[in-house]
Design a protein around this motif. Structure first.
Motif, PDB file in Angstrom:
ATOM      1  N   MET A 157     -30.844 -14.831 -13.575  1.00 25.68           N
ATOM      2  CA  MET A 157     -29.774 -15.707 -14.041  1.00 25.68           C
ATOM      3  C   MET A 157     -29.369 -15.289 -15.443  1.00 25.68           C
ATOM      4  O   MET A 157     -30.234 -15.031 -16.284  1.00 25.68           O
ATOM      5  CB  MET A 157     -30.249 -17.169 -14.055  1.00 25.68           C
ATOM      6  N   TYR A 158     -28.040 -15.248 -15.689  1.00 25.09           N
ATOM      7  CA  TYR A 158     -27.496 -14.792 -16.969  1.00 25.09           C
ATOM      8  C   TYR A 158     -26.555 -15.846 -17.524  1.00 25.09           C
ATOM      9  O   TYR A 158     -25.505 -16.120 -16.932  1.00 25.09           O
ATOM     10  CB  TYR A 158     -26.725 -13.480 -16.791  1.00 25.09           C
ATOM     11  N   LEU A 159     -26.904 -16.431 -18.669  1.00 28.33           N
ATOM     12  CA  LEU A 159     -26.059 -17.433 -19.302  1.00 28.33           C
ATOM     13  C   LEU A 159     -24.872 -16.739 -19.952  1.00 28.33           C
ATOM     14  O   LEU A 159     -25.029 -15.860 -20.796  1.00 28.33           O
ATOM     15  CB  LEU A 159     -26.860 -18.213 -20.357  1.00 28.33           C
ATOM     16  N   MET A 160     -23.663 -17.131 -19.540  1.00 31.51           N
ATOM     17  CA  MET A 160     -22.443 -16.525 -20.067  1.00 31.51           C
ATOM     18  C   MET A 160     -21.918 -17.307 -21.271  1.00 31.51           C
ATOM     19  O   MET A 160     -21.462 -16.727 -22.246  1.00 31.51           O
ATOM     20  CB  MET A 160     -21.370 -16.467 -18.977  1.00 31.51           C
ATOM     21  N   ASN A 161     -21.952 -18.635 -21.165  1.00 27.99           N
ATOM     22  CA  ASN A 161     -21.586 -19.534 -22.261  1.00 27.99           C
ATOM     23  C   ASN A 161     -22.259 -20.872 -21.980  1.00 27.99           C
ATOM     24  O   ASN A 161     -23.025 -20.975 -21.021  1.00 27.99           O
ATOM     25  CB  ASN A 161     -20.056 -19.655 -22.424  1.00 27.99           C
ATOM     26  N   GLU A 162     -21.977 -21.879 -22.759  1.00 24.07           N
ATOM     27  CA  GLU A 162     -22.701 -23.153 -22.595  1.00 24.07           C
ATOM     28  C   GLU A 162     -22.473 -23.818 -21.244  1.00 24.07           C
ATOM     29  O   GLU A 162     -23.260 -24.656 -20.821  1.00 24.07           O
ATOM     30  CB  GLU A 162     -22.347 -24.121 -23.718  1.00 24.07           C
ATOM     31  N   LYS A 163     -21.423 -23.439 -20.525  1.00 26.84           N
ATOM     32  CA  LYS A 163     -21.095 -24.067 -19.236  1.00 26.84           C
ATOM     33  C   LYS A 163     -21.368 -23.185 -18.017  1.00 26.84           C
ATOM     34  O   LYS A 163     -21.608 -23.697 -16.934  1.00 26.84           O
ATOM     35  CB  LYS A 163     -19.611 -24.471 -19.204  1.00 26.84           C
ATOM     36  N   VAL A 164     -21.295 -21.868 -18.167  1.00 23.56           N
ATOM     37  CA  VAL A 164     -21.328 -20.956 -17.014  1.00 23.56           C
ATOM     38  C   VAL A 164     -22.556 -20.047 -17.055  1.00 23.56           C
ATOM     39  O   VAL A 164     -22.869 -19.444 -18.082  1.00 23.56           O
ATOM     40  CB  VAL A 164     -20.045 -20.088 -16.968  1.00 23.56           C
ATOM     41  N   MET A 165     -23.220 -19.967 -15.895  1.00 24.58           N
ATOM     42  CA  MET A 165     -24.323 -19.032 -15.720  1.00 24.58           C
ATOM     43  C   MET A 165     -24.112 -18.309 -14.396  1.00 24.58           C
ATOM     44  O   MET A 165     -23.701 -18.925 -13.409  1.00 24.58           O
ATOM     45  CB  MET A 165     -25.675 -19.750 -15.713  1.00 24.58           C
ATOM     46  N   LEU A 166     -24.358 -17.007 -14.381  1.00 25.17           N
ATOM     47  CA  LEU A 166     -24.260 -16.202 -13.165  1.00 25.17           C
ATOM     48  C   LEU A 166     -25.658 -15.908 -12.654  1.00 25.17           C
ATOM     49  O   LEU A 166     -26.595 -15.744 -13.438  1.00 25.17           O
ATOM     50  CB  LEU A 166     -23.510 -14.897 -13.427  1.00 25.17           C
ATOM     51  N   ASN A 167     -25.799 -15.838 -11.330  1.00 23.30           N
ATOM     52  CA  ASN A 167     -27.094 -15.645 -10.697  1.00 23.30           C
ATOM     53  C   ASN A 167     -26.968 -14.598  -9.595  1.00 23.30           C
ATOM     54  O   ASN A 167     -26.061 -14.670  -8.778  1.00 23.30           O
ATOM     55  CB  ASN A 167     -27.547 -16.990 -10.124  1.00 23.30           C
ATOM     56  N   LYS A 168     -27.899 -13.653  -9.612  1.00 20.29           N
ATOM     57  CA  LYS A 168     -27.961 -12.656  -8.550  1.00 20.29           C
ATOM     58  C   LYS A 168     -29.407 -12.601  -8.074  1.00 20.29           C
ATOM     59  O   LYS A 168     -30.323 -12.438  -8.881  1.00 20.29           O
ATOM     60  CB  LYS A 168     -27.515 -11.295  -9.063  1.00 20.29           C
ATOM     61  N   ALA A 169     -29.596 -12.781  -6.777  1.00 17.15           N
ATOM     62  CA  ALA A 169     -30.944 -12.780  -6.211  1.00 17.15           C
ATOM     63  C   ALA A 169     -31.005 -11.789  -5.060  1.00 17.15           C
ATOM     64  O   ALA A 169     -30.113 -11.748  -4.222  1.00 17.15           O
ATOM     65  CB  ALA A 169     -31.310 -14.178  -5.715  1.00 17.15           C
ATOM     66  N   VAL A 170     -32.068 -11.016  -5.034  1.00 14.36           N
ATOM     67  CA  VAL A 170     -32.313 -10.095  -3.928  1.00 14.36           C
ATOM     68  C   VAL A 170     -33.382 -10.718  -3.044  1.00 14.36           C
ATOM     69  O   VAL A 170     -34.428 -11.158  -3.524  1.00 14.36           O
ATOM     70  CB  VAL A 170     -32.759  -8.713  -4.439  1.00 14.36           C
ATOM     71  N   MET A 171     -33.094 -10.767  -1.752  1.00 15.12           N
ATOM     72  CA  MET A 171     -34.031 -11.299  -0.774  1.00 15.12           C
ATOM     73  C   MET A 171     -34.638 -10.119  -0.020  1.00 15.12           C
ATOM     74  O   MET A 171     -33.911  -9.223   0.441  1.00 15.12           O
ATOM     75  CB  MET A 171     -33.288 -12.225   0.195  1.00 15.12           C
ATOM     76  N   SER A 172     -35.981 -10.104   0.099  1.00 15.38           N
ATOM     77  CA  SER A 172     -36.641  -8.980   0.763  1.00 15.38           C
ATOM     78  C   SER A 172     -37.825  -9.462   1.597  1.00 15.38           C
ATOM     79  O   SER A 172     -38.315 -10.580   1.433  1.00 15.38           O
ATOM     80  CB  SER A 172     -37.113  -7.953  -0.272  1.00 15.38           C
ATOM     81  N   LYS A 173     -38.259  -8.591   2.472  1.00 19.93           N
ATOM     82  CA  LYS A 173     -39.439  -8.838   3.310  1.00 19.93           C
ATOM     83  C   LYS A 173     -40.180  -7.511   3.415  1.00 19.93           C
ATOM     84  O   LYS A 173     -39.584  -6.490   3.740  1.00 19.93           O
ATOM     85  CB  LYS A 173     -39.004  -9.331   4.701  1.00 19.93           C
ATOM     86  N   PHE A 174     -41.468  -7.523   3.094  1.00 19.84           N
ATOM     87  CA  PHE A 174     -42.287  -6.311   3.087  1.00 19.84           C
ATOM     88  C   PHE A 174     -41.675  -5.215   2.217  1.00 19.84           C
ATOM     89  O   PHE A 174     -41.759  -4.029   2.529  1.00 19.84           O
ATOM     90  CB  PHE A 174     -42.520  -5.781   4.512  1.00 19.84           C
ATOM     91  N   GLY A 175     -40.997  -5.601   1.143  1.00 19.49           N
ATOM     92  CA  GLY A 175     -40.392  -4.639   0.234  1.00 19.49           C
ATOM     93  C   GLY A 175     -39.041  -4.112   0.669  1.00 19.49           C
ATOM     94  O   GLY A 175     -38.423  -3.334  -0.045  1.00 19.49           O
ATOM     95  N   PHE A 176     -38.544  -4.538   1.823  1.00 16.94           N
ATOM     96  CA  PHE A 176     -37.245  -4.088   2.312  1.00 16.94           C
ATOM     97  C   PHE A 176     -36.191  -5.142   2.030  1.00 16.94           C
ATOM     98  O   PHE A 176     -36.362  -6.312   2.362  1.00 16.94           O
ATOM     99  CB  PHE A 176     -37.291  -3.787   3.819  1.00 16.94           C
TER     100      PHE A 176
END
Length: 183
Positions: A152-171
């Motif tokens: 999660m990356y805070l852009m300003n006091e109101k907005v945060m961006l989130n990027k999540a990688v989902m994996s299973k057994f490293g894939f």
């Protein structure tokens, strides 16, 4: 002898390349970034989120919105937070996850939720929060456990961006991309 050295050098180059490919960003890389994120301040009150889940190929599989009601209590430096997330998906289904987060004295975070196996672990540095956990995901009448590497990356006091990688057994299975907007 030269043939052996050539094979050894090629093997070393391959291993080095594979290890370099595994190296990724570290939370410490963001320590100097501004504005400084304080999870207890940002996730306090109501936060709206808008997201997509993409499969391995990058195709959007599902769109969703989330309304989060968040609050923190307890002594400074050891607060406990409750993040109550209500999900509405593009296919008309809904879901709910209630996180209980604890800030540890060293500034890291632990978290639990009913559909999370074990304990989630997180850390904030600069404008960034990294959160790792194993989600118990219902699929075709059974439950599989998948790992999430959430940034999660805070852009300003109101907005945060989130990027999540989902994996299973490293894939890698897919990614979740979200934008949070604090009311």
């Amino acid at each position: 002898m030269n043939h052996f050295l050539l094979k050894s050098a090629a093997a070393l180059a391959l291993c080095t390349g594979l290890l370099a490919g595994c190296a990724g960003p570290q939370i410490s890389d963001y320590a100097a970034e501004k504005p400084v994120l304080d999870m207890r301040q940002y996730f306090n009150g109501t936060v709206d989120a808008y997201g997509v889940f993409t499969d391995r190929s990058g195709k959007v599989v599902k769109r969703f919105t989330v309304v989060m009601t968040c609050n923190w209590q307890g002594p400074a430096g050891a607060e406990t937070g409750v993040l109550d997330e209500v999900f509405s998906y593009s296919d008309g289904t809904t879901d709910r996850r209630i996180w209980t987060l604890k800030r540890t004295p060293d500034g890291k975070y632990t978290g639990t939720a009913a559909d999370v196996a074990g304990q989630a672990l997180g850390e904030e540095k600069g404008n960034t929060f990294r959160w790792g956990y194993t989600l118990k995901l219902p699929v075709d009448g059974r439950v599989i456990e998948v790992q999430f590497d959430d940034w999660m990356y805070l852009m300003n006091e109101k907005v945060m961006l989130n990027k999540a990688v989902m994996s299973k057994f490293g894939f890698k299975l897919g990614e979740v991309t979200l934008s949070f907007v604090k009311r």
